[in-house]
Design an enzyme around this catalytic site. Structure first.
Site, PDB file in Angstrom:
ATOM      1  N   ASP A  15      -8.302  -5.152  -6.381  1.00 38.34           N
ATOM      2  CA  ASP A  15      -7.898  -3.975  -5.616  1.00 38.34           C
ATOM      3  C   ASP A  15      -8.364  -2.749  -6.387  1.00 38.34           C
ATOM      4  O   ASP A  15      -7.821  -2.418  -7.441  1.00 38.34           O
ATOM      5  CB  ASP A  15      -6.378  -3.938  -5.443  1.00 38.34           C
ATOM      6  CG  ASP A  15      -5.921  -2.816  -4.518  1.00 38.34           C
ATOM      7  OD1 ASP A  15      -6.751  -1.951  -4.169  1.00 38.34           O
ATOM      8  OD2 ASP A  15      -4.736  -2.811  -4.150  1.00 38.34           O
ATOM      9  N   SER A  24       0.854  -1.189   0.000  1.00 37.13           N
ATOM     10  CA  SER A  24       0.000   0.000   0.000  1.00 37.13           C
ATOM     11  C   SER A  24       0.894   1.244   0.000  1.00 37.13           C
ATOM     12  O   SER A  24       1.712   1.398  -0.921  1.00 37.13           O
ATOM     13  CB  SER A  24      -0.960  -0.042   1.182  1.00 37.13           C
ATOM     14  OG  SER A  24      -2.034   0.831   0.999  1.00 37.13           O
ATOM     15  N   HIS A  82      -6.954  -5.800  -2.026  1.00 35.72           N
ATOM     16  CA  HIS A  82      -5.833  -5.082  -1.420  1.00 35.72           C
ATOM     17  C   HIS A  82      -5.120  -5.976  -0.421  1.00 35.72           C
ATOM     18  O   HIS A  82      -4.067  -5.630   0.091  1.00 35.72           O
ATOM     19  CB  HIS A  82      -6.365  -3.820  -0.730  1.00 35.72           C
ATOM     20  CG  HIS A  82      -5.343  -2.744  -0.534  1.00 35.72           C
ATOM     21  ND1 HIS A  82      -4.695  -2.115  -1.574  1.00 35.72           N
ATOM     22  CD2 HIS A  82      -4.854  -2.160   0.596  1.00 35.72           C
ATOM     23  CE1 HIS A  82      -3.865  -1.209  -1.096  1.00 35.72           C
ATOM     24  NE2 HIS A  82      -3.936  -1.208   0.215  1.00 35.72           N
TER      25      HIS A  82
END
Length: 699
Positions: free
Chosen positions: A643, A557, A675
């Site tokens: 995602d 991330s 994600h």
């Protein structure tokens, strides 16, 4: 990029490994055979062992404070399937009792207010319905019969009603618009928020219903949000904690962001609404409060309402304040104005005089108590751990606790002195066979002469006379503390078990170190946060047991963004990189992500707003794709096809750029993951590829 946590994922059971030391309750029909935990051939953890651990969630204390019901999830690795069952244990400790043992996944356990039954949700009848059982697990029977099933529920304290959550279809699909084309495979979108985090909008909205309670036949009730194109709980991470009955059972407080499309994508302004069951009227209780207002909880005496509140619209990582309103006068007050920390998971004491909550401080999550009358906050626990919840139980507190060296278990805490007693040991039979590495706290001087807390995790059987390859861990969020979390993907003990030293800094832009430190990331992605990473790794690399020729950087991330950015400013320092779900190109990210408030706040705005100096600096100076010409080390890129926060094309672009430049690279793509990596075999594959890559270039 954050907000995870703040939710519990439905996980479950391993066929080849055992669950807990729990005894079986009477009269529970057995559906799953779970063998005993095998004797391991090594005391070093493997991905297969990590994915065999039981995962605790959804603990709730009984009304008399004597028992806790909770769920445990196990994965059957060969089946690539999870199972979940319910357990109970005395708040004084002792042998847990397994309450359910079925192929279905029981969840949302709730004690009935009289303590004589435990309600829970099960799909055993073909759709998810409310079931009940006796506290010993016997007498399991279906209670609700609601067409379409339900998502969550709560009993009224008066036990004459329940509320439940159900999906209500209010939007039209292409098949509704063009019924003569039933095989058309398409979507027709007219506004934003058609995708969110990991799923496309399914034309439905989560609504709260209220109905009479009957232990033998709960039927469909009244939709208190009839016709509204809004979600309660808020998707995708909100749970039943966002809704509560008043103590007299006459009102329902719920959390909702009453915006759609573009307006929803640009704002974080959720509110607390009060619904009067008698007259059907709804009022916005937090009207004019512009940030996240969530999770309302009534005091047991019915005189006050507390909730978590952020101040600024569009800022998802703002300070989480503790607000209390006097329901008679309507006066609202911030009880955390002099408390430079977040307040999460609010729960009232039985006498309505205190509120217990969880707050992060210097990279651990602890229990705190607010004395309402004195307007003073006291810290209760203090240790190298994270408490994930707090629940009053008579003269003690019960909390779910983890650390970097221990998955979730329940602990009893004395609120007077913070003394802790472990009351469950879900994974004891595994943990007793494993050796974990030492976790050390280290304070490092930053480039601007501040102090940064860094965790250093050493390999099991660490030998200070050896030299070890060392990994810089880059945290996501971007504003998520590198606390004492236990992860089933970014697991520090799993990394250390592969003979790596891990350096995990609490760099600029993380909560738990004051509001100013937390805010020094927005609009400055490539600034002090990157300096903090380098200060941490360079400080630890001075140690004689760190091999400076075998340093790597890994992260997901914002951590994946960090890896891409560091790769462009490397100058040969790191010899290998791994980036999972990272931002590679700011301009592409801006118009392909979903929650626009996030990029507006963190990047400063759009890339076409040439009069905005913060935005122009972000796009011109901090986007990693502008520095690919400087990449000089092998890179593994990982991304999930579902995602939608950071679309997989970001990872694809980074991988393609590396190969076009002749940089050794691999692209690990999970078409069905988001994600996160949530399936057992995908998770084990992730670990194998992760360490194969590092071993190839750092060993």
């Amino acid at each position: 990029m954050k907000k995870l946590a703040l939710f519990t994922l439905p996980l479950l059971m391993v066929g080849l490994m055992a669950c807990t030391t729990a005894t079986k309750a009477p009269k529970v029909e057995k559906k799953n055979f779970v063998p005993e935990v095998p004797k391991l051939t090594s005391d070093i953890m493997t991905p297969e062992v990590l994915w065999s651990f039981g995962r605790m969630s959804e603990a709730e204390v009984s009304p008399d404070g004597k028992s806790v019901v909770y769920a445990v999830t196990y994965f059957n690795i060969p089946e690539n399937k999870s199972y979940r069952d319910l357990y109970s244990v005395s708040t004084d400790g002792g042998t847990p009792v397994q309450l359910t043992d079925t192929p279905e996944k029981e969840f949302n356990p709730q004690w009935r207010p009289d303590g004589k039954k435990i309600g829970y949700l099960s799909s055993k009848s073909g759709s998810v319905q409310l079931w009940e059982m006796n506290p010993d697990g016997s007498g399991q029977h279906q209670v609700s019969h609601i067409d379409g099933g339900i998502i969550g529920f709560k009993y009224a304290p008066t036990q004459d009603r329940i509320l439940y959550v159900q999906n209500v279809k209010l939007d039209k699909s292409v098949h509704d618009l063009f019924p003569d084309l039933p095989k058309a495979n398409a979507r027709l979108e007219t506004d934003l928020m058609y995708v969110h985090w990991d799923q496309w909008h399914d034309y439905t909205y989560q609504h709260v219903f209220v109905t009479d309670y009957n232990e033998n036949n709960v039927v469909a009730g009244t939709d208190i949000m009839k016709g509204e194109r809004f979600d309660t709980p808020m998707k995708p991470f909100g749970g039943i904690e966002q809704i509560n009955f008043s103590p007299d059972g006459k009102k329902i407080a719920y959390t909702c962001k009453k915006k759609v499309g573009r307006a929803y994508a640009l704002s974080t302004n959720s509110d607390i609404y009060l619904y009067d069951i008698a007259n059907g009227e709804t009022i916005n209780y937090t009207k004019g409060m512009m940030g996240y207002d969530i999770n309302p909880v009534f005091s047991p005496d019915g005189k006050k309402l507390a909730w978590e509140s952020m101040e600024h619209d569009g800022y998802e990582s703002d300070k989480n304040r503790l607000f209390i309103a006097d329901l008679a006068t309507g006066d609202k007050m911030d009880y955390s104005k002099n408390f430079d920390q977040n307040a999460n998971g609010l729960v009232w004491s039985a006498d309505s005089k205190k509120i217990y909550f969880i707050s992060d401080f210097h990279a651990t999550d602890e229990m705190y108590a607010l004395d309402v009358a004195a307007d003073s906050i006291t810290r209760i626990t203090d240790g190298v751990h994270n408490y994930q919840s707090v629940m009053p139980a008579g003269d003690k507190l019960i909390g779910q606790r983890v650390s970097m060296s221990h998955p979730a278990d329940l602990y009893s805490v004395n609120p007077a002195d913070g003394k802790e007693t472990q009351i469950t040991a879900i994974n004891k039979k595994y943990l007793d066979q494993l050796t974990f590495g030492k976790v050390e706290k280290r304070w490092v001087k930053t480039v601007d002469n501040k102090k940064e807390l860094v965790w250093v995790i050493y390999p099991p059987h660490f030998d200070p006379n050896k030299k070890y390859p060392t990994l810089l861990y880059c945290e996501g969020g971007p504003q998520s503390t590198v606390s004492q979390f236990w992860s089933y993907r970014w697991n520090f003990q799993m990394m250390a078990a592969n003979d790596y030293i891990i350096v995990a800094p609490n760099r600029r832009g993380l909560p738990g170190f004051g509001t100013k430190w937390n805010e020094e990331i927005s609009g400055d992605y490539g600034g002090l946060a990157m300096d903090d990473y380098m200060s941490a790794i360079k400080d630890v690399a001075k140690e004689p047991y760190v091999d400076n020729n075998r340093l790597g950087a890994v992260g997901a991330s914002f951590g994946g963004y960090s890896v891409y950015y560091l790769a462009g400013h490397n100058n040969g320092y790191f010899k290998a990189f791994i980036a999972h779900d990272g931002i590679f190109n700011f301009e592409a990210m801006y118009t392909t992500t979903e929650e626009m408030w996030f990029v507006n706040w963190d990047l400063g705005g759009s890339y076409w707003d040439f009069k905005n100096p913060v935005a122009m600096k972000s796009y011109a100076k901090f986007s990693p794709h502008k520095y690919v010409q400087n990449w000089d080390a092998p890179i593994l890129v990982i991304h999930g096809g579902h995602d939608y926060r950071i679309p997989y094309t970001q990872g694809e672009a980074a991988f393609n750029a590396a190969r076009l430049r002749g940089i050794p690279a691999e692209f690990l793509y999970f078409p069905e993951e988001s994600h996160w990596v949530l399936q057992a075999q995908d998770g084990i594959l992730w670990q194998r590829v992760f360490f194969n890559w590092l071993d190839k270039y750092l060993k």
